[in-house]
Design a protein around this motif. Structure first.
Motif, PDB file in Angstrom:
ATOM      1  N   GLN A  72       0.834  -1.208   0.000  1.00  0.00           N
ATOM      2  CA  GLN A  72       0.000   0.000   0.000  1.00  0.00           C
ATOM      3  C   GLN A  72       0.865   1.253   0.000  1.00  0.00           C
ATOM      4  N   LEU A  73       1.919   1.262   0.801  1.00  0.00           N
ATOM      5  CA  LEU A  73       2.791   2.425   0.899  1.00  0.00           C
ATOM      6  C   LEU A  73       3.510   2.697  -0.415  1.00  0.00           C
ATOM      7  N   LEU A  74       4.027   1.643  -1.033  1.00  0.00           N
ATOM      8  CA  LEU A  74       4.861   1.807  -2.231  1.00  0.00           C
ATOM      9  C   LEU A  74       4.088   1.695  -3.535  1.00  0.00           C
ATOM     10  N   GLN A  75       2.823   1.261  -3.464  1.00  0.00           N
ATOM     11  CA  GLN A  75       2.021   1.046  -4.666  1.00  0.00           C
ATOM     12  C   GLN A  75       2.757   0.130  -5.648  1.00  0.00           C
ATOM     13  N   ALA A  76       3.323  -0.946  -5.098  1.00  0.00           N
ATOM     14  CA  ALA A  76       4.078  -1.902  -5.905  1.00  0.00           C
ATOM     15  C   ALA A  76       3.993  -3.271  -5.241  1.00  0.00           C
ATOM     16  N   ASP A  77       4.290  -4.319  -6.018  1.00  0.00           N
ATOM     17  CA  ASP A  77       4.336  -5.656  -5.447  1.00  0.00           C
ATOM     18  C   ASP A  77       5.577  -5.772  -4.568  1.00  0.00           C
ATOM     19  N   VAL A  78       5.393  -6.319  -3.387  1.00  0.00           N
ATOM     20  CA  VAL A  78       6.486  -6.443  -2.424  1.00  0.00           C
ATOM     21  C   VAL A  78       6.533  -7.878  -1.941  1.00  0.00           C
ATOM     22  N   GLY A  79       7.740  -8.385  -1.784  1.00  0.00           N
ATOM     23  CA  GLY A  79       7.926  -9.722  -1.220  1.00  0.00           C
ATOM     24  C   GLY A  79       8.587  -9.615   0.140  1.00  0.00           C
ATOM     25  N   VAL A  80       7.948 -10.156   1.151  1.00  0.00           N
ATOM     26  CA  VAL A  80       8.511 -10.178   2.498  1.00  0.00           C
ATOM     27  C   VAL A  80       8.449 -11.615   2.975  1.00  0.00           C
ATOM     28  N   THR A  81       9.576 -12.136   3.426  1.00  0.00           N
ATOM     29  CA  THR A  81       9.602 -13.503   3.926  1.00  0.00           C
ATOM     30  C   THR A  81      10.038 -13.511   5.381  1.00  0.00           C
ATOM     31  N   ASN A  82       9.633 -14.538   6.077  1.00  0.00           N
ATOM     32  CA  ASN A  82       9.994 -14.728   7.472  1.00  0.00           C
ATOM     33  C   ASN A  82      11.225 -15.627   7.512  1.00  0.00           C
ATOM     34  N   GLY A  83      12.349 -15.095   7.986  1.00  0.00           N
ATOM     35  CA  GLY A  83      13.567 -15.887   8.064  1.00  0.00           C
ATOM     36  C   GLY A  83      13.809 -16.395   9.465  1.00  0.00           C
ATOM     37  N   ASP A  84      14.935 -17.027   9.657  1.00  0.00           N
ATOM     38  CA  ASP A  84      15.306 -17.527  10.974  1.00  0.00           C
ATOM     39  C   ASP A  84      15.552 -16.362  11.919  1.00  0.00           C
ATOM     40  N   GLN A  85      15.183 -16.555  13.164  1.00  0.00           N
ATOM     41  CA  GLN A  85      15.408 -15.553  14.190  1.00  0.00           C
ATOM     42  C   GLN A  85      16.553 -16.032  15.069  1.00  0.00           C
ATOM     43  N   SER A  86      17.416 -15.109  15.417  1.00  0.00           N
ATOM     44  CA  SER A  86      18.514 -15.455  16.310  1.00  0.00           C
ATOM     45  C   SER A  86      18.960 -14.211  17.059  1.00  0.00           C
ATOM     46  N   VAL A  87      19.640 -14.445  18.151  1.00  0.00           N
ATOM     47  CA  VAL A  87      20.166 -13.352  18.945  1.00  0.00           C
ATOM     48  C   VAL A  87      21.638 -13.191  18.585  1.00  0.00           C
ATOM     49  N   VAL A  88      21.984 -12.022  18.075  1.00  0.00           N
ATOM     50  CA  VAL A  88      23.376 -11.729  17.729  1.00  0.00           C
ATOM     51  C   VAL A  88      23.718 -10.334  18.221  1.00  0.00           C
ATOM     52  N   SER A  89      24.992 -10.086  18.394  1.00  0.00           N
ATOM     53  CA  SER A  89      25.429  -8.775  18.864  1.00  0.00           C
ATOM     54  C   SER A  89      25.375  -7.758  17.724  1.00  0.00           C
ATOM     55  N   PHE A  90      25.379  -6.487  18.106  1.00  0.00           N
ATOM     56  CA  PHE A  90      25.373  -5.409  17.121  1.00  0.00           C
ATOM     57  C   PHE A  90      26.597  -5.524  16.213  1.00  0.00           C
ATOM     58  N   GLY A  91      27.748  -5.831  16.805  1.00  0.00           N
ATOM     59  CA  GLY A  91      28.983  -5.977  16.022  1.00  0.00           C
ATOM     60  C   GLY A  91      28.867  -7.088  14.992  1.00  0.00           C
ATOM     61  N   ARG A  92      28.244  -8.196  15.366  1.00  0.00           N
ATOM     62  CA  ARG A  92      28.075  -9.323  14.445  1.00  0.00           C
ATOM     63  C   ARG A  92      27.154  -8.945  13.290  1.00  0.00           C
ATOM     64  N   VAL A  93      26.110  -8.171  13.582  1.00  0.00           N
ATOM     65  CA  VAL A  93      25.222  -7.695  12.511  1.00  0.00           C
ATOM     66  C   VAL A  93      26.026  -6.842  11.530  1.00  0.00           C
ATOM     67  N   CYS A  94      26.829  -5.928  12.055  1.00  0.00           N
ATOM     68  CA  CYS A  94      27.637  -5.055  11.192  1.00  0.00           C
ATOM     69  C   CYS A  94      28.631  -5.856  10.351  1.00  0.00           C
ATOM     70  N   GLU A  95      29.176  -6.945  10.923  1.00  0.00           N
ATOM     71  CA  GLU A  95      30.108  -7.792  10.169  1.00  0.00           C
ATOM     72  C   GLU A  95      29.425  -8.467   8.985  1.00  0.00           C
ATOM     73  N   ARG A  96      28.158  -8.800   9.131  1.00  0.00           N
ATOM     74  CA  ARG A  96      27.416  -9.505   8.084  1.00  0.00           C
ATOM     75  C   ARG A  96      26.974  -8.573   6.955  1.00  0.00           C
ATOM     76  N   LEU A  97      26.969  -7.278   7.191  1.00  0.00           N
ATOM     77  CA  LEU A  97      26.531  -6.323   6.179  1.00  0.00           C
ATOM     78  C   LEU A  97      27.628  -6.099   5.157  1.00  0.00           C
ATOM     79  N   HIS A  98      27.219  -5.844   3.934  1.00  0.00           N
ATOM     80  CA  HIS A  98      28.172  -5.607   2.852  1.00  0.00           C
ATOM     81  C   HIS A  98      28.069  -4.150   2.428  1.00  0.00           C
ATOM     82  N   GLY A  99      29.021  -3.339   2.844  1.00  0.00           N
ATOM     83  CA  GLY A  99      29.026  -1.945   2.450  1.00  0.00           C
ATOM     84  C   GLY A  99      28.098  -1.084   3.286  1.00  0.00           C
TER      85      GLY A  99
END
Length: 188
Positions: A72-99
Protein backbone atom coordinates in the motif's frame (compact mmCIF):
# COMPACT_ATOMS: atom_id res chain seq x y z
CA UNK A 1 -13.15 -51.05 36.36
CA UNK A 2 -15.75 -50.16 38.94
CA UNK A 3 -13.22 -50.29 41.80
CA UNK A 4 -12.57 -46.92 43.36
CA UNK A 5 -8.97 -45.90 43.68
CA UNK A 6 -9.49 -44.26 47.10
CA UNK A 7 -12.21 -44.83 49.65
CA UNK A 8 -14.09 -41.92 51.18
CA UNK A 9 -12.12 -42.28 54.44
CA UNK A 10 -8.83 -42.25 52.51
CA UNK A 11 -9.87 -39.13 50.58
CA UNK A 12 -10.79 -37.34 53.82
CA UNK A 13 -7.52 -38.35 55.47
CA UNK A 14 -5.55 -37.18 52.45
CA UNK A 15 -7.34 -33.82 52.36
CA UNK A 16 -6.78 -33.36 56.10
CA UNK A 17 -3.10 -34.24 55.71
CA UNK A 18 -2.61 -31.83 52.82
CA UNK A 19 -4.47 -29.09 54.66
CA UNK A 20 -2.24 -29.46 57.74
CA UNK A 21 0.91 -29.65 55.61
CA UNK A 22 1.75 -33.25 56.56
CA UNK A 23 0.80 -36.40 54.74
CA UNK A 24 1.56 -39.89 56.04
CA UNK A 25 3.56 -41.77 53.47
CA UNK A 26 4.30 -45.50 53.35
CA UNK A 27 7.72 -46.50 52.09
CA UNK A 28 10.06 -49.47 52.34
CA UNK A 29 11.57 -47.83 55.44
CA UNK A 30 8.21 -47.63 57.18
CA UNK A 31 5.73 -44.86 57.78
CA UNK A 32 7.02 -41.32 57.37
CA UNK A 33 5.64 -37.85 56.92
CA UNK A 34 5.87 -35.76 53.81
CA UNK A 35 5.53 -32.05 53.98
CA UNK A 36 4.46 -29.46 51.47
CA UNK A 37 7.16 -26.97 50.54
CA UNK A 38 7.28 -24.05 48.15
CA UNK A 39 8.81 -24.69 44.75
CA UNK A 40 10.17 -21.75 42.79
CA UNK A 41 10.46 -22.11 39.05
CA UNK A 42 13.82 -20.65 37.97
CA UNK A 43 13.98 -18.11 35.17
CA UNK A 44 14.94 -19.68 31.87
CA UNK A 45 18.48 -18.78 30.95
CA UNK A 46 18.34 -20.33 27.50
CA UNK A 47 15.53 -20.39 24.96
CA UNK A 48 15.51 -23.31 22.57
CA UNK A 49 14.74 -22.08 19.07
CA UNK A 50 11.83 -24.42 18.43
CA UNK A 51 10.36 -24.25 21.91
CA UNK A 52 7.99 -21.42 21.06
CA UNK A 53 5.94 -22.31 18.00
CA UNK A 54 3.63 -19.34 18.69
CA UNK A 55 6.60 -17.00 18.18
CA UNK A 56 7.21 -18.47 14.72
CA UNK A 57 3.54 -18.06 13.85
CA UNK A 58 3.62 -14.43 15.04
CA UNK A 59 6.70 -13.73 12.93
CA UNK A 60 4.96 -15.18 9.87
CA UNK A 61 1.95 -12.97 10.59
CA UNK A 62 4.22 -9.91 10.95
CA UNK A 63 5.82 -10.70 7.58
CA UNK A 64 2.40 -11.02 5.89
CA UNK A 65 1.05 -7.81 7.44
CA UNK A 66 4.25 -5.96 6.54
CA UNK A 67 3.98 -7.18 2.94
CA UNK A 68 0.41 -5.86 2.66
CA UNK A 69 1.26 -2.54 4.34
CA UNK A 70 4.41 -2.06 2.24
CA UNK A 71 2.47 -2.74 -0.97
CA UNK A 72 0.00 0.00 0.00
CA UNK A 73 2.79 2.43 0.90
CA UNK A 74 4.86 1.81 -2.23
CA UNK A 75 2.02 1.05 -4.67
CA UNK A 76 4.08 -1.90 -5.91
CA UNK A 77 4.34 -5.66 -5.45
CA UNK A 78 6.49 -6.44 -2.42
CA UNK A 79 7.93 -9.72 -1.22
CA UNK A 80 8.51 -10.18 2.50
CA UNK A 81 9.60 -13.50 3.93
CA UNK A 82 9.99 -14.73 7.47
CA UNK A 83 13.57 -15.89 8.06
CA UNK A 84 15.31 -17.53 10.97
CA UNK A 85 15.41 -15.55 14.19
CA UNK A 86 18.51 -15.45 16.31
CA UNK A 87 20.17 -13.35 18.95
CA UNK A 88 23.38 -11.73 17.73
CA UNK A 89 25.43 -8.77 18.86
CA UNK A 90 25.37 -5.41 17.12
CA UNK A 91 28.98 -5.98 16.02
CA UNK A 92 28.08 -9.32 14.45
CA UNK A 93 25.22 -7.69 12.51
CA UNK A 94 27.64 -5.05 11.19
CA UNK A 95 30.11 -7.79 10.17
CA UNK A 96 27.42 -9.50 8.08
CA UNK A 97 26.53 -6.32 6.18
CA UNK A 98 28.17 -5.61 2.85
CA UNK A 99 29.03 -1.94 2.45
CA UNK A 100 26.74 0.93 3.33
CA UNK A 101 23.68 0.12 5.45
CA UNK A 102 21.06 1.90 7.53
CA UNK A 103 20.39 0.30 10.91
CA UNK A 104 17.28 1.22 12.87
CA UNK A 105 17.49 0.36 16.57
CA UNK A 106 14.18 -0.17 18.39
CA UNK A 107 12.69 -1.40 21.65
CA UNK A 108 9.42 -3.25 22.11
CA UNK A 109 8.49 -2.80 25.77
CA UNK A 110 7.68 -4.76 27.89
CA UNK A 111 9.94 -7.19 25.99
CA UNK A 112 13.53 -6.80 27.14
CA UNK A 113 16.45 -5.64 25.04
CA UNK A 114 16.81 -3.90 21.73
CA UNK A 115 16.35 -5.15 18.20
CA UNK A 116 17.60 -4.01 14.81
CA UNK A 117 16.23 -3.49 11.35
CA UNK A 118 19.25 -3.54 9.02
CA UNK A 119 18.83 -2.35 5.43
CA UNK A 120 21.73 -2.44 3.03
CA UNK A 121 22.14 0.36 0.47
CA UNK A 122 20.65 -1.54 -2.52
CA UNK A 123 17.43 -2.19 -0.55
CA UNK A 124 17.28 1.43 0.64
CA UNK A 125 17.63 2.69 -2.92
CA UNK A 126 14.90 0.30 -4.17
CA UNK A 127 12.58 1.51 -1.39
CA UNK A 128 13.31 5.17 -2.17
CA UNK A 129 12.81 4.65 -5.90
CA UNK A 130 9.50 2.82 -5.36
CA UNK A 131 8.35 5.35 -2.74
CA UNK A 132 8.74 8.22 -5.20
CA UNK A 133 6.92 6.36 -7.97
CA UNK A 134 9.83 4.74 -9.76
CA UNK A 135 10.05 1.18 -10.92
CA UNK A 136 11.91 0.08 -7.80
CA UNK A 137 15.16 -0.56 -9.63
CA UNK A 138 17.17 1.33 -7.05
CA UNK A 139 19.02 3.87 -9.14
CA UNK A 140 22.77 4.34 -8.88
CA UNK A 141 24.85 4.80 -5.76
CA UNK A 142 27.15 7.35 -7.42
CA UNK A 143 30.03 6.15 -5.21
CA UNK A 144 28.46 7.70 -2.09
CA UNK A 145 29.36 6.32 1.31
CA UNK A 146 26.37 7.79 3.13
CA UNK A 147 22.64 8.24 2.72
CA UNK A 148 20.91 11.50 1.88
CA UNK A 149 18.42 12.94 4.39
CA UNK A 150 15.62 11.91 2.01
CA UNK A 151 16.85 8.31 1.92
CA UNK A 152 17.05 8.23 5.73
CA UNK A 153 13.51 9.60 5.92
CA UNK A 154 12.25 6.71 3.78
CA UNK A 155 14.27 4.27 5.92
CA UNK A 156 12.61 5.65 9.06
CA UNK A 157 9.19 5.60 7.39
CA UNK A 158 9.69 1.96 6.45
CA UNK A 159 10.96 1.15 9.99
CA UNK A 160 7.82 2.78 11.43
CA UNK A 161 5.77 0.54 9.12
CA UNK A 162 7.66 -2.54 10.40
CA UNK A 163 7.10 -1.52 14.03
CA UNK A 164 3.41 -0.79 13.42
CA UNK A 165 2.93 -4.19 11.76
CA UNK A 166 4.72 -5.86 14.67
CA UNK A 167 2.64 -4.05 17.29
CA UNK A 168 -0.67 -4.86 15.57
CA UNK A 169 0.23 -8.53 15.10
CA UNK A 170 1.35 -8.95 18.72
CA UNK A 171 -1.74 -7.14 20.13
CA UNK A 172 -3.81 -10.29 20.86
CA UNK A 173 -0.91 -11.82 22.79
CA UNK A 174 0.88 -8.84 24.37
CA UNK A 175 0.42 -5.10 24.13
CA UNK A 176 3.88 -3.90 23.11
CA UNK A 177 5.15 -0.39 22.61
CA UNK A 178 7.48 -0.72 19.62
CA UNK A 179 9.47 2.52 19.45
CA UNK A 180 12.43 3.53 17.32
CA UNK A 181 15.46 4.47 19.43
CA UNK A 182 17.88 5.61 16.73
CA UNK A 183 18.99 5.23 13.15
CA UNK A 184 22.68 4.71 12.45
CA UNK A 185 24.63 4.36 9.24
CA UNK A 186 27.13 1.54 8.95
CA UNK A 187 29.97 1.80 6.46
CA UNK A 188 31.95 -1.32 5.52
Amino acid sequence: MTDKVLTEDEKSALLDGVQSGEVEVQSSEGTGYASVSEFKIPQRAHIVKNSFPRLSILNQQVAERLRRDAEQLLQADVGVTNGDQSVVSFGRVCERLHGLAAIVVFEAAPLQGRALIAMEAPLVRVLVDAFFGGLGTGGSADGRNTFTPGELSVVNLFATLVLSSTKETWAPLQDIQADRVSTVVSID
